[in-house]
Design an enzyme around this catalytic site. Sequence first.
Site, PDB file in Angstrom:
ATOM      1  N   ARG A 222       4.664  -4.905  16.367  1.00  0.00           N
ATOM      2  CA  ARG A 222       3.254  -4.503  16.390  1.00  0.00           C
ATOM      3  C   ARG A 222       2.381  -5.642  16.927  1.00  0.00           C
ATOM      4  NH1 ARG A 222       2.800  -3.114  10.219  1.00  0.00           N
ATOM      5  NH2 ARG A 222       3.808  -5.146  10.240  1.00  0.00           N
TER       6      ARG A 222
ATOM      7  N   ASP B 143      -0.992  -8.724  11.811  1.00  0.00           N
ATOM      8  CA  ASP B 143      -2.352  -9.184  11.518  1.00  0.00           C
ATOM      9  C   ASP B 143      -2.768 -10.397  12.325  1.00  0.00           C
ATOM     10  OD1 ASP B 143      -2.969  -7.245   9.525  1.00  0.00           O
ATOM     11  OD2 ASP B 143      -1.538  -8.256   8.234  1.00  0.00           O
TER      12      ASP B 143
ATOM     13  N   SER C 249       0.825  -1.226   0.000  1.00  0.00           N
ATOM     14  CA  SER C 249       0.000   0.000   0.000  1.00  0.00           C
ATOM     15  C   SER C 249       0.852   1.265   0.000  1.00  0.00           C
ATOM     16  CB  SER C 249      -0.962  -0.002   1.189  1.00  0.00           C
ATOM     17  OG  SER C 249      -0.286  -0.281   2.380  1.00  0.00           O
TER      18      SER C 249
ATOM     19  N   HIS D 171       6.835 -12.478   7.152  1.00  0.00           N
ATOM     20  CA  HIS D 171       6.957 -11.067   6.761  1.00  0.00           C
ATOM     21  C   HIS D 171       8.042 -10.936   5.706  1.00  0.00           C
ATOM     22  CE1 HIS D 171       7.361  -6.690   7.122  1.00  0.00           C
ATOM     23  NE2 HIS D 171       6.146  -6.742   7.613  1.00  0.00           N
TER      24      HIS D 171
ATOM     25  N   HIS E  52      -1.792  -8.920   2.188  1.00  0.00           N
ATOM     26  CA  HIS E  52      -1.448  -7.625   2.804  1.00  0.00           C
ATOM     27  C   HIS E  52      -2.534  -7.247   3.813  1.00  0.00           C
ATOM     28  CE1 HIS E  52       0.474  -3.852   3.263  1.00  0.00           C
ATOM     29  NE2 HIS E  52      -0.082  -3.175   2.277  1.00  0.00           N
TER      30      HIS E  52
HETATM   31  C1  LIG Z   1       3.878 -11.739   4.370  1.00  0.00           C
HETATM   32  C2  LIG Z   1       4.271 -12.661   3.242  1.00  0.00           C
HETATM   33  C3  LIG Z   1       3.374 -12.340   2.024  1.00  0.00           C
HETATM   34  C4  LIG Z   1       5.738 -12.382   2.854  1.00  0.00           C
HETATM   35  O1  LIG Z   1       6.004 -13.104   1.682  1.00  0.00           O
HETATM   36  P1  LIG Z   1       7.495 -13.374   1.218  1.00  0.00           P
HETATM   37  O2  LIG Z   1       8.291 -12.111   1.313  1.00  0.00           O
HETATM   38  O3  LIG Z   1       7.442 -14.042  -0.110  1.00  0.00           O
HETATM   39  O4  LIG Z   1       8.006 -14.364   2.362  1.00  0.00           O
HETATM   40  P2  LIG Z   1       9.167 -15.432   2.284  1.00  0.00           P
HETATM   41  O5  LIG Z   1      10.329 -14.912   1.510  1.00  0.00           O
HETATM   42  O6  LIG Z   1       9.406 -15.885   3.677  1.00  0.00           O
HETATM   43  O7  LIG Z   1       8.472 -16.605   1.420  1.00  0.00           O
HETATM   44  C5  LIG Z   1       9.190 -17.786   1.084  1.00  0.00           C
HETATM   45  C6  LIG Z   1       8.215 -18.941   0.939  1.00  0.00           C
HETATM   46  O8  LIG Z   1       7.621 -19.186   2.231  1.00  0.00           O
HETATM   47  C7  LIG Z   1       6.237 -19.158   2.133  1.00  0.00           C
HETATM   48  N1  LIG Z   1       5.634 -18.571   3.323  1.00  0.00           N
HETATM   49  C8  LIG Z   1       5.880 -17.334   3.839  1.00  0.00           C
HETATM   50  N2  LIG Z   1       5.067 -17.111   4.890  1.00  0.00           N
HETATM   51  C9  LIG Z   1       4.327 -18.214   5.039  1.00  0.00           C
HETATM   52  C10 LIG Z   1       3.280 -18.572   5.928  1.00  0.00           C
HETATM   53  N3  LIG Z   1       2.838 -17.740   6.859  1.00  0.00           N
HETATM   54  N4  LIG Z   1       2.706 -19.792   5.790  1.00  0.00           N
HETATM   55  C11 LIG Z   1       3.148 -20.646   4.824  1.00  0.00           C
HETATM   56  N5  LIG Z   1       4.109 -20.361   3.936  1.00  0.00           N
HETATM   57  C12 LIG Z   1       4.684 -19.153   4.047  1.00  0.00           C
HETATM   58  C13 LIG Z   1       5.954 -18.248   0.941  1.00  0.00           C
HETATM   59  O9  LIG Z   1       4.638 -18.471   0.418  1.00  0.00           O
HETATM   60  C14 LIG Z   1       7.053 -18.648  -0.008  1.00  0.00           C
HETATM   61  O10 LIG Z   1       6.677 -19.869  -0.622  1.00  0.00           O
HETATM   62  P3  LIG Z   1       7.067 -20.175  -2.173  1.00  0.00           P
HETATM   63  O11 LIG Z   1       8.553 -20.212  -2.198  1.00  0.00           O
HETATM   64  O12 LIG Z   1       6.406 -21.478  -2.435  1.00  0.00           O
HETATM   65  O13 LIG Z   1       6.499 -19.049  -2.977  1.00  0.00           O
HETATM   66  C15 LIG Z   1       4.138 -14.149   3.649  1.00  0.00           C
HETATM   67  O14 LIG Z   1       4.905 -14.379   4.805  1.00  0.00           O
HETATM   68  C16 LIG Z   1       2.705 -14.573   3.868  1.00  0.00           C
HETATM   69  O15 LIG Z   1       2.009 -14.939   2.908  1.00  0.00           O
HETATM   70  N6  LIG Z   1       2.214 -14.528   5.163  1.00  0.00           N
HETATM   71  C17 LIG Z   1       0.835 -14.840   5.425  1.00  0.00           C
HETATM   72  C18 LIG Z   1      -0.063 -13.654   5.061  1.00  0.00           C
HETATM   73  C19 LIG Z   1       0.112 -12.512   6.041  1.00  0.00           C
HETATM   74  O16 LIG Z   1       0.111 -12.718   7.236  1.00  0.00           O
HETATM   75  N7  LIG Z   1       0.224 -11.285   5.502  1.00  0.00           N
HETATM   76  C20 LIG Z   1       0.377 -10.093   6.306  1.00  0.00           C
HETATM   77  C21 LIG Z   1       1.768  -9.596   6.269  1.00  0.00           C
HETATM   78  S1  LIG Z   1       2.051  -8.257   7.350  1.00  0.00           S
END
Ligand SMILES: CC(C)(COP(=O)(O)OP(=O)(O)OC[C@H]1O[C@@H](n2cnc3c(N)ncnc32)[C@H](O)[C@@H]1OP(=O)(O)O)[C@@H](O)C(=O)NCCC(=O)NCCS
Length: 342
Positions: A234, A280, A149, A225, A179
């Site tokens: 947070r 979150d 965002s 994250h 997000h």
């Molecule tokens: C926040 C988020 C989008 C960050 O994504 P990112 O920067 O790609 O994170 P990473 O580098 O750690 O991801 C590496 C792998 O781990 C996975 N991973 C990361 N967080 C995960 C979680 N909470 N549960 C399962 N798998 C997860 C990713 O999907 C990715 O898988 P891939 O290689 O098959 O694509 C991710 O952690 C996520 O989807 N979290 C859950 C949603 C969430 O809580 N969002 C709010 C964020 S403030």
Amino acid sequence: MTEMSRFLAGQIFSRFMRKNIQHLKQCKIRTFTTAPSTNLKDVLEKKIPEKQKEVIEFRKQHGNTKIGEVTVDQYVYEDSMNLIAKLPTIAAIIYRNLYRDGTSVGAIDPDKDWTWNFTSMLGFEDPAFTELMRLYLTIHSDHEGGNVSAHTTHLVGSALSDPYLAFAGGMNGLAGPLHGLANQEVLVWLTKLQQQLGGEVSDDQLREFIWNTLKSGQVVPGYGHAVLRKTDPRYTCQREFALKHLPDDPLFKLVSQLYKVVPDTLMQHGKAKNPWPNVDAHSGVLLQYYNLKEMNYYTVLFGVSRALGCMASLIWSRALGLPLERPKSFDIKHLKKLAGAA
Ligand SMILES: CC(C)(COP(=O)(O)OP(=O)(O)OC[C@H]1O[C@@H](n2cnc3c(N)ncnc32)[C@H](O)[C@@H]1OP(=O)(O)O)[C@@H](O)C(=O)NCCC(=O)NCCS
């Protein structure tokens, strides 16, 4: 932060507070004089033609003025302050129209703070809820500018779009489940967990549920994250609030239990770079406790808060004259060279 940027931030902040109070006072007058009906449809019917005229005027002047001087001082700053001041009122009108009886949000009290006015317009009177929202609106305002965002707001703004357009772009990004929608996803996931496993659950049952989520190709919402590599501060401050105000709430107890179980499971799973909870994982539980139960509204609350960070950054971007943002693009020859080097 250097001393200089701290000083400049202080200057902007105190100017922001003065302006914000002025705008709040103006809002009060307008509530009574120009909009006897606060029904959103009536208000928009009257406001849209007025705003269209203003925008046309703005665009004419925008094209004719020096960006560094006039755009920043007279338009970007003013628009940003207006947006921040009016956003809670708009958000509250939407809430009351959608989930309450559509009655007026009432007048702004300029002697009370931004959050007090917002919670009062929403129709909540519990001081503990207002205190929670002070925390909520502060911690969701933005942390490093690279999230979807804040980054989108910056990107759209970098084309010299006005703050309203830039912020609208950012809000579209916030609506995604990875997000801003994640807090809603967390509640949906917790509800499913409770439906399947019942009230009291063992750590082993939780582990199995988490593995089922992962094996079905879904993420565990509220964990991980893109930048942080430890428990989101947070999350921690919301947990402290919950420990103080709702230690025996069953949903909070479940969230606490998950805090013990999820990180190990994610580490075993071996994908997520950060197995710890983010902001979150906690917010929905607190909002539910204080009877703000309409999950679809949670991203709106997030957006009201995020305006503070996004608009501050936009003002800085214009003040510093940052350029139009664009990712690098390569031709095939360059891509082949990169692939060859790998
Ligand atoms: C926040 C988020 C989008 C960050 O994504 P990112 O920067 O790609 O994170 P990473 O580098 O750690 O991801 C590496 C792998 O781990 C996975 N991973 C990361 N967080 C995960 C979680 N909470 N549960 C399962 N798998 C997860 C990713 O999907 C990715 O898988 P891939 O290689 O098959 O694509 C991710 O952690 C996520 O989807 N979290 C859950 C949603 C969430 O809580 N969002 C709010 C964020 S403030």
